[in-house]
Design an enzyme around this catalytic site. Structure first.
Site, PDB file in Angstrom:
ATOM      1  N   ASP A  15       0.792  -1.247   0.000  1.00 46.28           N
ATOM      2  CA  ASP A  15       0.000   0.000   0.000  1.00 46.28           C
ATOM      3  C   ASP A  15       0.824   1.296   0.000  1.00 46.28           C
ATOM      4  OD1 ASP A  15      -1.842  -2.023   0.330  1.00 46.28           O
ATOM      5  OD2 ASP A  15      -2.927  -1.075   1.958  1.00 46.28           O
ATOM      6  N   ASP A  57      -4.611  -0.668  -1.705  1.00 44.84           N
ATOM      7  CA  ASP A  57      -5.953  -0.469  -1.207  1.00 44.84           C
ATOM      8  C   ASP A  57      -6.746   0.081  -2.388  1.00 44.84           C
ATOM      9  OD1 ASP A  57      -7.015  -0.936   1.349  1.00 44.84           O
ATOM     10  OD2 ASP A  57      -7.014   1.185   1.897  1.00 44.84           O
ATOM     11  N   HIS A  59     -10.478   0.798  -3.074  1.00 42.43           N
ATOM     12  CA  HIS A  59     -11.848   0.802  -2.552  1.00 42.43           C
ATOM     13  C   HIS A  59     -12.867   1.380  -3.529  1.00 42.43           C
ATOM     14  CE1 HIS A  59     -10.324  -0.316   1.331  1.00 42.43           C
ATOM     15  NE2 HIS A  59      -9.826   0.864   1.647  1.00 42.43           N
ATOM     16  N   SER A  65     -15.426   1.322   5.150  1.00 47.59           N
ATOM     17  CA  SER A  65     -14.435   1.884   6.083  1.00 47.59           C
ATOM     18  C   SER A  65     -14.428   3.409   6.063  1.00 47.59           C
ATOM     19  CB  SER A  65     -13.032   1.360   5.750  1.00 47.59           C
ATOM     20  OG  SER A  65     -12.498   1.990   4.604  1.00 47.59           O
ATOM     21  N   HIS A  76     -10.428   7.267   1.185  1.00 47.85           N
ATOM     22  CA  HIS A  76      -9.047   7.110   0.724  1.00 47.85           C
ATOM     23  C   HIS A  76      -8.981   6.005  -0.319  1.00 47.85           C
ATOM     24  CE1 HIS A  76      -9.563   4.059   3.877  1.00 47.85           C
ATOM     25  NE2 HIS A  76      -8.684   3.347   3.190  1.00 47.85           N
ATOM     26  N   LYS A 101      -6.893  -4.906  -3.124  1.00 47.33           N
ATOM     27  CA  LYS A 101      -7.636  -5.409  -1.958  1.00 47.33           C
ATOM     28  C   LYS A 101      -8.613  -4.358  -1.471  1.00 47.33           C
ATOM     29  CE  LYS A 101      -4.212  -3.865   1.321  1.00 47.33           C
ATOM     30  NZ  LYS A 101      -5.108  -2.901   2.000  1.00 47.33           N
ATOM     31  N   GLU A 108     -14.021  -4.690   5.125  1.00 44.49           N
ATOM     32  CA  GLU A 108     -12.696  -4.130   5.332  1.00 44.49           C
ATOM     33  C   GLU A 108     -11.694  -5.230   4.991  1.00 44.49           C
ATOM     34  OE1 GLU A 108     -10.514  -2.030   5.098  1.00 44.49           O
ATOM     35  OE2 GLU A 108     -10.911  -0.734   6.813  1.00 44.49           O
ATOM     36  N   ALA A 136       0.287   0.678   6.276  1.00 38.03           N
ATOM     37  CA  ALA A 136       0.889   1.257   7.463  1.00 38.03           C
ATOM     38  C   ALA A 136       1.216   0.132   8.442  1.00 38.03           C
ATOM     39  CB  ALA A 136      -0.107   2.227   8.121  1.00 38.03           C
ATOM     40  N   CYS A 140      -2.262  -2.355   7.627  1.00 35.70           N
ATOM     41  CA  CYS A 140      -2.131  -3.296   6.520  1.00 35.70           C
ATOM     42  C   CYS A 140      -0.855  -4.117   6.577  1.00 35.70           C
ATOM     43  CB  CYS A 140      -2.288  -2.562   5.195  1.00 35.70           C
ATOM     44  SG  CYS A 140      -4.021  -2.072   4.975  1.00 35.70           S
TER      45      CYS A 140
END
Ligand code: VGL
Ligand code: ZN
Length: 203
Positions: A15, A57, A59, A65, A76, A101, A108, A136, A140
């Site tokens: 990420d 990530d 989304h 989330s 985000h 993902k 989530e 982070a 993740c």
């Protein structure tokens, strides 16, 4: 403790996306420091012909989330948006395998293994040990390392190439301890007996 990289090793960058970097919507303080650190490992992986995986990530616009949906985070990494792009300074090789993902709006997914083909891809590629860094540490990276170990992969945690969100000030430190407790080996660039200038090992 010198570590020699070998066939069966692979690098996984978790990420490293604009929204998690300074200026992004969910910026990790100092998160941009992971970029030059990961670039050294990317260089090494490329020289040694080790496979490189990069999770992102990814989304949908109304992911569970997000605060607007009652979740814990500001919006985000909306799929396809500039914030979801990999950091422009990250030197991913063209053959890097990208793992998306968090694509299901109702779930989530902190771990790069959750709801993805990652474990199967790694097994098919003969990967046994993963070098893991990115963002982070306390979300993740932690969940990815946990799932990597649970799936039977060895993990070298790249401690100089991770950064924590630290919603609580000690979250990153706790996460690092937890990953070690679970069996991840904490390492930094100085532990590797290859320098980025090294030639591939003799065949
Ligand atoms: C992450 C919070 C929300 C991460 C992803 O990549 O660590 N953190 N979504
Ligand atoms: Zn997310």
């Amino acid at each position: 403790m010198a570590i020699t990289l070998r066939p069966g090793d692979a690098l996984l960058a978790v990420d490293v996306q604009n929204d998690f970097l300074p200026g992004g919507t969910l910026a990790v303080g100092g998160g941009d420091a992971v970029i030059p650190a990961l670039n050294r490992y990317l260089d090494l992986a490329t020289k040694l012909r080790l496979p490189v995986y990069a999770s992102r990530d990814w989304h949908p616009r109304e992911h569970c989330s997000f605060a607007a949906q009652g979740g814990a985070w500001p919006q985000h990494c909306v799929a396809g948006s500039p914030g979801a792009q990999f950091a422009p300074g990250l030197k991913l090789p063209p053959e890097a395998i990208v793992i998306d993902k968090g694509v299901d709006s109702q779930r989530e997914a902190y771990s790069a293994f959750e709801g993805t083909e990652l474990a199967a891809l790694l097994r098919r590629a003969g990967v046994r040990r993963l070098l893991i860094g990115g963002l982070a540490t306390d979300y993740c990276v932690l969940n990815t390392v946990r799932d990597a170990l649970a799936n039977g992969f060895e993990v070298l945690l790249l401690c100089d190439a991770i950064k924590a969100v630290n919603v609580n000030p000690e979250d990153g430190a706790h996460a690092e301890r937890e990953m070690q407790r679970l069996g991840a080996q904490p390492v930094t660039a100085a532990d590797f007996d290859h320098e980025p200038s090294d030639q591939p090992a003799a065949h």
